[in-house]
Design a protein around this motif. Structure first.
Motif, mmCIF file in Angstrom:
data_model
loop_
_atom_site.group_PDB
_atom_site.id
_atom_site.type_symbol
_atom_site.label_atom_id
_atom_site.label_comp_id
_atom_site.label_asym_id
_atom_site.label_seq_id
_atom_site.Cartn_x
_atom_site.Cartn_y
_atom_site.Cartn_z
ATOM 1 N N GLY A 185 -35.319 56.238 -11.729
ATOM 2 C CA GLY A 185 -36.436 56.487 -11.562
ATOM 3 C C GLY A 185 -36.911 57.298 -10.774
ATOM 4 O O GLY A 185 -35.701 58.184 -9.999
ATOM 5 N N ASP A 186 -37.181 56.844 -9.165
ATOM 6 C CA ASP A 186 -37.007 57.527 -8.169
ATOM 7 C C ASP A 186 -36.268 57.096 -7.401
ATOM 8 O O ASP A 186 -36.318 57.279 -5.843
ATOM 9 N N PHE A 187 -35.374 55.839 -7.945
ATOM 10 C CA PHE A 187 -33.826 56.054 -6.740
ATOM 11 C C PHE A 187 -33.202 56.114 -7.261
ATOM 12 O O PHE A 187 -32.826 57.059 -8.265
ATOM 13 N N THR A 188 -31.901 56.740 -6.518
ATOM 14 C CA THR A 188 -31.155 57.388 -6.516
ATOM 15 C C THR A 188 -29.788 56.220 -5.720
ATOM 16 O O THR A 188 -29.690 55.307 -5.198
ATOM 17 N N VAL A 189 -28.531 56.432 -7.550
ATOM 18 C CA VAL A 189 -27.872 55.372 -7.421
ATOM 19 C C VAL A 189 -26.472 56.029 -6.823
ATOM 20 O O VAL A 189 -25.783 57.026 -7.359
ATOM 21 N N ALA A 190 -25.188 55.982 -6.185
ATOM 22 C CA ALA A 190 -24.443 56.439 -5.301
ATOM 23 C C ALA A 190 -23.139 55.680 -4.884
ATOM 24 O O ALA A 190 -23.313 54.559 -4.877
ATOM 25 N N VAL A 191 -21.969 56.030 -5.722
ATOM 26 C CA VAL A 191 -20.557 55.277 -5.297
ATOM 27 C C VAL A 191 -19.651 56.583 -4.353
ATOM 28 O O VAL A 191 -19.793 57.647 -4.428
ATOM 29 N N ASP A 192 -19.516 56.121 -3.296
ATOM 30 C CA ASP A 192 -18.445 56.774 -2.465
ATOM 31 C C ASP A 192 -17.337 56.099 -2.822
ATOM 32 O O ASP A 192 -16.282 55.456 -4.082
ATOM 33 N N ASP A 193 -16.126 56.743 -1.904
ATOM 34 C CA ASP A 193 -14.725 57.026 -2.096
ATOM 35 C C ASP A 193 -14.073 55.713 -2.003
ATOM 36 O O ASP A 193 -12.785 56.193 -2.344
ATOM 37 N N ARG A 194 -14.508 55.021 -1.204
ATOM 38 C CA ARG A 194 -13.790 53.493 -0.821
ATOM 39 C C ARG A 194 -14.847 52.803 -2.298
ATOM 40 O O ARG A 194 -14.101 51.127 -2.154
ATOM 41 N N GLY A 195 -15.591 52.913 -3.113
ATOM 42 C CA GLY A 195 -15.674 52.450 -4.459
ATOM 43 C C GLY A 195 -17.024 51.670 -3.924
ATOM 44 O O GLY A 195 -17.934 50.705 -5.234
ATOM 45 N N ALA A 196 -18.041 51.850 -2.881
ATOM 46 C CA ALA A 196 -19.273 50.907 -2.718
ATOM 47 C C ALA A 196 -20.196 51.291 -3.510
ATOM 48 O O ALA A 196 -20.235 52.775 -3.019
ATOM 49 N N LEU A 197 -21.425 50.780 -3.846
ATOM 50 C CA LEU A 197 -22.221 51.268 -4.592
ATOM 51 C C LEU A 197 -23.723 51.297 -3.444
ATOM 52 O O LEU A 197 -23.555 50.311 -3.051
ATOM 53 N N VAL A 198 -24.451 52.448 -3.573
ATOM 54 C CA VAL A 198 -25.720 52.236 -2.891
ATOM 55 C C VAL A 198 -26.372 53.181 -3.381
ATOM 56 O O VAL A 198 -26.755 53.911 -3.915
ATOM 57 N N VAL A 199 -28.144 52.318 -3.730
ATOM 58 C CA VAL A 199 -28.322 52.060 -3.906
ATOM 59 C C VAL A 199 -30.113 52.403 -2.396
ATOM 60 O O VAL A 199 -30.273 51.839 -1.962
ATOM 61 N N SER A 200 -31.262 53.945 -2.560
ATOM 62 C CA SER A 200 -31.901 54.527 -1.809
ATOM 63 C C SER A 200 -33.005 54.802 -2.824
ATOM 64 O O SER A 200 -33.218 54.794 -4.067
ATOM 65 N N HIS A 201 -34.125 54.538 -1.512
ATOM 66 C CA HIS A 201 -34.737 55.515 -2.295
ATOM 67 C C HIS A 201 -36.430 55.953 -1.179
ATOM 68 O O HIS A 201 -36.144 55.725 0.018
ATOM 69 N N PRO A 202 -37.048 56.949 -1.850
ATOM 70 C CA PRO A 202 -37.453 57.948 -0.722
ATOM 71 C C PRO A 202 -38.691 56.959 0.581
ATOM 72 O O PRO A 202 -38.789 57.827 1.541
ATOM 73 N N ALA A 203 -39.254 55.887 -0.785
ATOM 74 C CA ALA A 203 -40.193 54.965 0.244
ATOM 75 C C ALA A 203 -39.473 54.162 1.246
ATOM 76 O O ALA A 203 -40.383 53.068 1.999
ATOM 77 N N HIS A 204 -37.929 54.058 1.476
ATOM 78 C CA HIS A 204 -37.430 53.209 2.493
ATOM 79 C C HIS A 204 -36.695 53.532 3.138
ATOM 80 O O HIS A 204 -35.653 54.500 2.610
#
Length: 681
Positions: A262-281
């Motif tokens: 949807g409007d969220f972005t889900v990303a994973v980095d090279d240390r295995g962390a999942l990060v969820v972000s949204h433009p309104a936050h």
């Protein structure tokens, strides 16, 4: 009689230590501390060494060394010192030094190379002792969101290298008497920044000078691994010493996969962390480090960092660090996260919530158990360094549980559903802490309204410029009387006093100081700083530092960095305008206001309603976007007028309430205005 120092030997010792902590006011509030709870705390923090000092059968002191402190995990080969408690009857003697000497010998022998400690800078007993035994502050003395400063020592690694190579480098053998902190030259004259060295490539190091019989040894150890990188003996380079190449310090993480939900972005980095972000936050909505298994410490603020393998497929990601494999599957409005340990040992997931203004709801089998505006320390509970003590009050079976965090103003809701594992815990800054035997997981449902980040732009005020010179307790101040009342300002310090209709709205002891939390010399009622990023996952919203103050401007509006007081046409409200621009470590304009006699606090909750909070002795903190404070003769209301992503952090402490009003800066001069409205009873 001299106290005996030893390690605990069984459950009876843990019960006695727990009782000792309770007697000395250390640990979680109430009667939560027992030997069984302490055992779980030792397990979760990864305690590697714990010492008891005992005299006539009574415990009189303790010290411990663990893999985790303050939800931070120590780097490989390092430990956090903590649980340093001394009975009042023994605080003026030699026992503290004996504890450090004894534990230092054991740590060096076991291969520990670096030590860290989180300490309250207002603790005038412990802080000087930590400095004397070799701890230093790398990033200044700004306390983190919890009010602690992190100190670092590389003395164990430096000492071990000197001992192992003494004959080559110094021409003699160094005995046990030269292997601890007591040989630091002029140890009592050291300061918290003594010997800090910034080497090439941004690598931090600490230099120690040792005064030994006939020798003056200067040794510099690198902070990240305590490797000896510089050495001199009697002011000359040590023969046979070959320094290693400097590394690049802590490697930067990089995104290896990213996908829109949807409007969220889900990303994973090279240390295995999942990060969820949204433009309104502002900042991450959720940050979920790679889970850990077995005896590894689970610290969401500075998690264990190790390389992982990331396999990016169309509908799923696989992340593997050799101990735990995590599978992320994409759902129509969220993700499904499942972690499995390789050896079927306990696996722990500990996602951190990024929503600051939020409503927290716990459901069991579809029935609401508890639902309220998030106030850390009350709901959810906050047991820093004693998280396991929350099990009795804030832990539930995972099966059938559901946790929902929502911010009605931004429209963002994050729900952890279909929780898989053994237990969940709601504590501190976690979205939810989840543990299970061999496997643990959750579905993350993400919803948001179509809204952008908050920004207030309307402003019809006028900067007050009618100041006259005055004096207060032999100190220079300036004063003015306006429709908002009489205002007194110390230009180099802050707002001293505000009175209205013969009533004192805010006051201070200026030029004398007072204490609140880790701050020991607060002299004014209000002041303004440029602060680091409030969304930083490690330090959070730090306490104010004197070197970050923004100057007062007594004249009209200008784009130079500064703050001014403002009146509004047709009202008796008082405004405060801040102008500043973002710099490397100053991304926020923050107005700090200290109120000593607050009876109740009213905050705008996540849905825009009102929540009334009492002010008990126990500490708590909460974020909001508007707030009111009930004092002796009325209410003081605070709200944003203009600014980017304005939010208010309220800290309730035994000494009073500290309000921090945040707004985001940009690379260009950025103006923020806050409105104070006084409502007399």
């Amino acid at each position: 009689m001299s106290a005996d120092i030893r390690e605990p030997t069984g459950e009876d010792d843990l019960d006695r230590v727990a009782a000792f902590f309770v007697r000395n006011g250390y640990g979680p509030p109430g009667d939560a501390m027992t030997g069984a709870v302490l055992g779980r705390v030792f397990h979760e923090r990864g305690v590697r060494l714990f010492l008891i000092a005992e005299e006539r059968g009574e415990i009189v002191a303790t010290i411990g060394y663990a893999a985790m402190s303050g939800r931070r995990v120590a780097p490989a080969g390092q430990l956090f010192a903590g649980m340093f408690v001394i009975a009042p009857s023994h605080r003026s003697g030699m026992l503290a030094g004996r504890l450090f000497t004894d534990s230092f010998e054991r740590l060096v022998a076991s291969g520990v190379r670096g030590l860290r400690v989180e300490v309250d800078p207002a603790n005038t007993r412990a802080f000087p002792l930590y400095v004397r035994v070799g701890f230093r502050a790398l990033d200044g003395m700004t306390p983190d969101e919890d009010g602690y400063v992190e100190l670092v020592s590389v003395l164990p690694g430096v000492t071990a290298d000197l001992l192992n190579n003494a004959a080559t480098w110094t021409g003699r053998s160094l005995g046990g008497g030269q292997r601890n902190w007591r040989s630091i030259r002029s140890s009592r004259a050291q300061s918290v920044d003594s010997g800090i060295v910034r080497r090439p490539r941004g690598v931090d190091a600490i230099r120690y000078e040792f005064e030994l019989p006939g020798l003056l040894v200067s040794a510099t150890g690198r902070v990240n691994d305590a490797a000896l990188v510089a050495l001199s003996v009697n002011d000359s380079p040590a023969p046979g010493f070959a320094p290693p190449d400097d590394n690049d310090g802590a490697p930067r993480t990089r995104v290896t996969g990213s996908r829109a939900v949807g409007d969220f972005t889900v990303a994973v980095d090279d240390r295995g962390a999942l990060v969820v972000s949204h433009p309104a936050h502002l900042g991450p909505v959720v940050a979920d480090p790679h889970p850990v298994a077995g005896a590894s410490a689970a610290g969401p603020r500075r998690p264990l960092s190790r390389p992982v393998l990331v396999d990016i497929a169309v509908d799923s990601w696989r992340i593997d660090d050799g101990d735990v494999e995590r599978v992320v599957e994409f759902l129509p409005s969220g993700v499904r996260v499942t972690a499995t340990s390789r050896d079927a040992s306990e696996v722990v997931g500990y996602p951190r919530l990024g929503l600051r203004v939020a409503h927290l709801t716990l459901l069991r089998d579809g029935t609401e158990v508890h639902s309220a505006h998030a106030v850390r320390g009350r709901w959810p509970v906050d047991r820093v360094d004693f998280e396991a003590a929350a099990d009795a009050t804030s832990s539930w079976p995972a099966d059938g549980a559901e946790v929902v965090w929502s911010d009605g103003r931004s429209g963002i809701t994050v729900a952890a559903t279909r929780l898989r594992g053994r237990r969940i815990r709601l504590e501190g800054g976690h979205l939810v802490r989840l543990s299970g035997e061999g496997t643990a997981g959750y579905d993350l449902a993400l919803t948001a309204a179509a809204r952008s980040a908050f920004e207030w732009t309307e402003y019809d005020g006028r900067v007050i410029d009618t100041w006259r010179r005055s004096r207060r307790a032999l100190a220079d101040v300036i004063r003015t009387t306006t429709d908002a009342g009489t205002l007194t300002v110390a230009p180099d310090a802050g707002l001293v006093e505000w009175t209205r209709d013969s009533l004192t709205v805010v006051s201070s002891p200026f030029p004398s100081g007072r204490s609140i939390g880790p701050l020991t010399t607060v002299s004014t009622a209000l002041w303004v700083c440029a602060q680091p990023d409030r969304t930083d996952g490690d330090r959070g919203a730090v306490w104010p530092a004197d070197d970050a103050r923004v100057p007062f401007q007594a004249g009209g509006e200008c784009d130079e960095a500064g703050w001014s007081l403002v009146t509004f046409e047709g009202t008796t409200d008082l405004g405060l305008r801040v102008s500043a621009r973002a710099e490397e470590r100053k991304q926020e304009a923050v107005v700090f206001l200290m109120l000593a006699r607050v009876k109740r606090v009213a905050v705008a909750d996540a849905a825009g309603g009102r929540v009334d909070l009492d002010v008990p002795p126990g500490p708590w903190r909460t974020w909001t976007r508007e707030a009111g404070f009930h004092m002796d003769q009325g209410w003081l209301h605070l709200a944003p007028v203009c600014g980017a992503s304005p939010e208010i952090l309220i800290r309730s402490t035994p000494q009073g309430v500290l309000i921090a009003a945040y707004s985001r800066l940009s690379s260009k001069p950025t103006a923020t205005v806050w409105r104070f409205r006084w409502e007399a009873s």
